[in-house]
Design an enzyme around this catalytic site. Structure first.
Site, PDB file in Angstrom:
ATOM      1  N   LYS A   1       0.830  -1.087  -0.085  1.00 12.04           N
ATOM      2  CA  LYS A   1       0.109   0.124  -0.092  1.00 12.04           C
ATOM      3  C   LYS A   1       1.055   1.040   0.011  1.00 12.04           C
ATOM      4  O   LYS A   1       2.040   1.107   0.160  1.00 12.04           O
ATOM      5  CB  LYS A   1      -0.868   0.347   1.209  1.00 12.04           C
TER       6      LYS A   1
ATOM      7  N   HIS B   1       2.028   7.016   2.618  1.00 12.16           N
ATOM      8  CA  HIS B   1       1.439   8.423   2.085  1.00 12.16           C
ATOM      9  C   HIS B   1       1.822   9.511   3.086  1.00 12.16           C
ATOM     10  O   HIS B   1       2.319   9.261   4.121  1.00 12.16           O
ATOM     11  CB  HIS B   1       0.190   8.278   1.688  1.00 12.16           C
TER      12      HIS B   1
ATOM     13  N   HIS C   1       1.334   9.176   6.748  1.00 13.13           N
ATOM     14  CA  HIS C   1       2.014   8.220   7.563  1.00 13.13           C
ATOM     15  C   HIS C   1       3.077   9.002   8.136  1.00 13.13           C
ATOM     16  O   HIS C   1       3.906   8.484   8.973  1.00 13.13           O
ATOM     17  CB  HIS C   1       2.547   7.090   6.662  1.00 13.13           C
TER      18      HIS C   1
END
Ligand code: ARG
Length: 566
Positions: A127, A130, A133
């Protein structure tokens, strides 16, 4: 550093039999106005024992005490005794302490021989890593450093999201539509595309979800094909994630993610059953938490497979056994509050008193102007891209303002990344915020580059100094207001670090360094440093050096570099 409050308590206690030094210490106050003094001792309580009016007691005590080298003035004002600390003595005490302790100024040994875990970042395999985070990553990194600075044996853990049914989905998606070579060109983005495609297709064809569950079960049961695909995706993802961690200067002592606990789950389930904490419910197993006003926690599904919460319980148990932690801190967003409350309560119900040592340090959400971030909807901003753009903007500024700088690339990296990190750590963690390219790439006002630049400026002044300012300094030259303000703030650094640890709030350190930079710049503006008067020059250089040291340490505690030239 001299503890002036303690010194006053001792001085008074020599003349007041009715009160102990500790009692006097607790009674000391701050005068209403700073120019009246630094501490005030109220004499009301002594009226009974002294059989005198409080204003007479204060006057008499002042007369008996006389003068003391630590104080510029000891004065009775009505029922109070006001103590004004001598500015030279104060400056000497603070600046010499910083010079002597160097990088250790502000540190403690309160955590000596105590293991403390900070779990943070905990991104999900396959994933996007981004912009959202950055929160857990940098708040956690700062706490890891701050607790380490306080003497704890701090351990950083990245609880990777590398397990669960979504890997069944990824395997199915890859087998149906995946293109190995294409994935290798841009791994995580291509894997994310597969993930999105899976969800689109599963809306049309429900059976895909069943196939995905079957593949996850195969993965759990050690099927080679499933394992190899999973391991490959994990490896590809970690290469990218590590690139971002490198840029951010973040290091993990352990990458034990969710999959690490899969073989530790059966023993945990057995304990939950033996202790009757967990009960059967329609073929699944749950912990009823009604008496604690929480919904039940689902621990095993009908097919016997584990869940996110099951792995968290197993992880906490493992960490207690393996690290015997004093504290086990989780830096995870506020939307997971209930999840953490539930499993910590379950640990407590199992009879583990150390449940109280597990702490959820939560934080608000970063959204985009167009809505919340969502990998599935393709609405994400990759953190690496943000960092890269910040580095590029910094490079452009350096080219314009300081084209002859050595190590331009290196400095641009530190300052650009620092700008993004600083922005993240400048507000209370619980505050939500909206990401904007404009404010992230603006270096005006209170920003990381501003604080870093102030540090570099102090280094530059010290490089130009042609004199030894480490000994024989007459600190009475530092009695002007701007100098006093800087020194007062320097003296507060140890308290600020402690308080930020107590509240799990790195922004206190970020705000502190910003404040210090501002006060220092005022001092620098008001006071020429490299003057002809040698005594004056030495004293001012000592102040510059102590500021340089404290800015550098403060920046490093929140994970920012402090380049000496920029
Ligand atoms: N990977 C999870 C997520 O992205 C966060 C993990 C938090 N840590 C934990 N021990 N549950 O939501």
């Amino acid at each position: 550093m001299i503890d002036f409050k303690q010194a006053i308590a001792e001085l008074l206690s020599a003349h007041i039999e009715a009160m102990s030094t500790e009692e006097i210490y607790e009674t000391l106050e701050y005068p209403k106005h700073e120019d009246m003094g630094d501490y005030a001792f109220p004499c009301f309580k002594l009226a009974k024992t002294f059989r005198k009016a409080p204003h007479m007691i204060s006057a008499d005590l002042v007369e008996t005490i006389g003068t003391h080298e630590h104080f510029e003035n000891i004065e009775a004002v009505a029922a109070y005794i006001n103590f004004k600390i001598d500015k030279g003595v104060f400056a000497k005490s603070v600046l010499e302490t910083i010079a002597k302790e160097g990088d250790a100024f502000g540190s403690t040994n309160i955590g000596e021989n105590k293991n403390l875990i900070v779990e943070f970042s905990s991104v999900n395999i396959a994933k996007a890593f981004h912009m959202g985070h950055i929160r857990s990553t940098m708040i956690g990194n700062a706490l890891y450093k701050i607790f380490g600075f306080l003497g704890y044996n701090a351990i950083s853990i990245n609880h990777l999201g590398d397990y669960g049914t979504q890997f069944g989905k990824m395997i199915v998606a890859y087998k149906m539509w995946g293109d190995r070579d294409l994935i290798l060109t841009d791994p995580v983005r291509e894997l994310v595309k597969l993930y999105v495609k899976f969800h689109d297709e599963a809306e049309k064809d429900e059976t895909l979800n069943d196939t995905a569950r079957e593949w996850f079960t195969k993965l759990e049961n050690g099927n080679q094909e499933a394992y190899d695909l999973w391991a490959w995706m994990k490896e590809l993802s970690l290469v990218e994630f590590d690139r971002v961690y490198d840029l951010l200067g973040v290091h993990f002592d352990s990458y034990a993610g969710e999959s690490f606990y899969s073989d530790k789950i059966p023993a945990v389930l057995a304990e939950l059953r033996d202790k009757n904490v967990m009960v059967k419910s329609e073929g699944a197993e749950i912990v009823d938490l009604e008496e604690f006003n929480m919904p039940p926690a689902l621990i095993t599904k009908k097919d016997g497979s584990s869940l996110y919460i099951t792995r968290d319980i197993a992880a906490a148990m493992y960490r207690k056994n393996h690290y015997n932690f004093e504290k086990n801190i989780y830096v995870v967003g506020a939307p997971q509050q209930l999840h953490f409350k539930q499993w910590m309560k379950i640990i407590e119900q199992m009879g583990h008193e150390w449940a109280k040592d597990c702490v959820h340090v939560d934080f608000g959400t970063v959204s985009l102007e167009e809505g919340s971030m969502s990998t599935r909807k393709g609405r994400v901003i990759y953190l690496e891209e943000v960092l890269q753009k910040a580095i590029d903007s910094t490079k452009a500024i350096i080219e314009e303002k300081n084209p002859n700088l050595d190590n331009k690339e290196e400095v641009a990296k530190k300052v650009g990344v620092g700008a993004v990190v600083y922005q993240e750590l400048s507000n209370n963690r619980i505050k939500d915020y909206t990401f904007s390219w404009e404010s992230t790439l603006s270096f005006e006002g209170e920003t990381g580059p501003y604080v870093m630049y102030t540090h570099a400026r102090s280094c530059s002044v010290l490089r130009k100094a042609d004199i030894d300012f480490k000994s024989g300094v007459d600190y009475s030259h530092l009695s002007d207001d701007a100098s006093k303000d800087v020194i007062r703030l320097l003296s507060k650094f140890p308290e600020v670090v402690l308080e930020s640890a107590r509240k799990y709030e790195p922004s206190m350190v970020t705000r502190y360094v910003t404040n210090l930079a501002q006060r220092f710049n005022r001092f620098y503006h008001d006071n020429p440093i490299l003057v002809d008067d040698v005594e004056l020059k030495k004293a001012r250089l000592a102040l510059v050096d102590a500021t340089r040291q404290t800015l550098k340490t403060g920046l490093s505690l929140v994970g920012l570099a402090a380049p000496e030239r920029m």
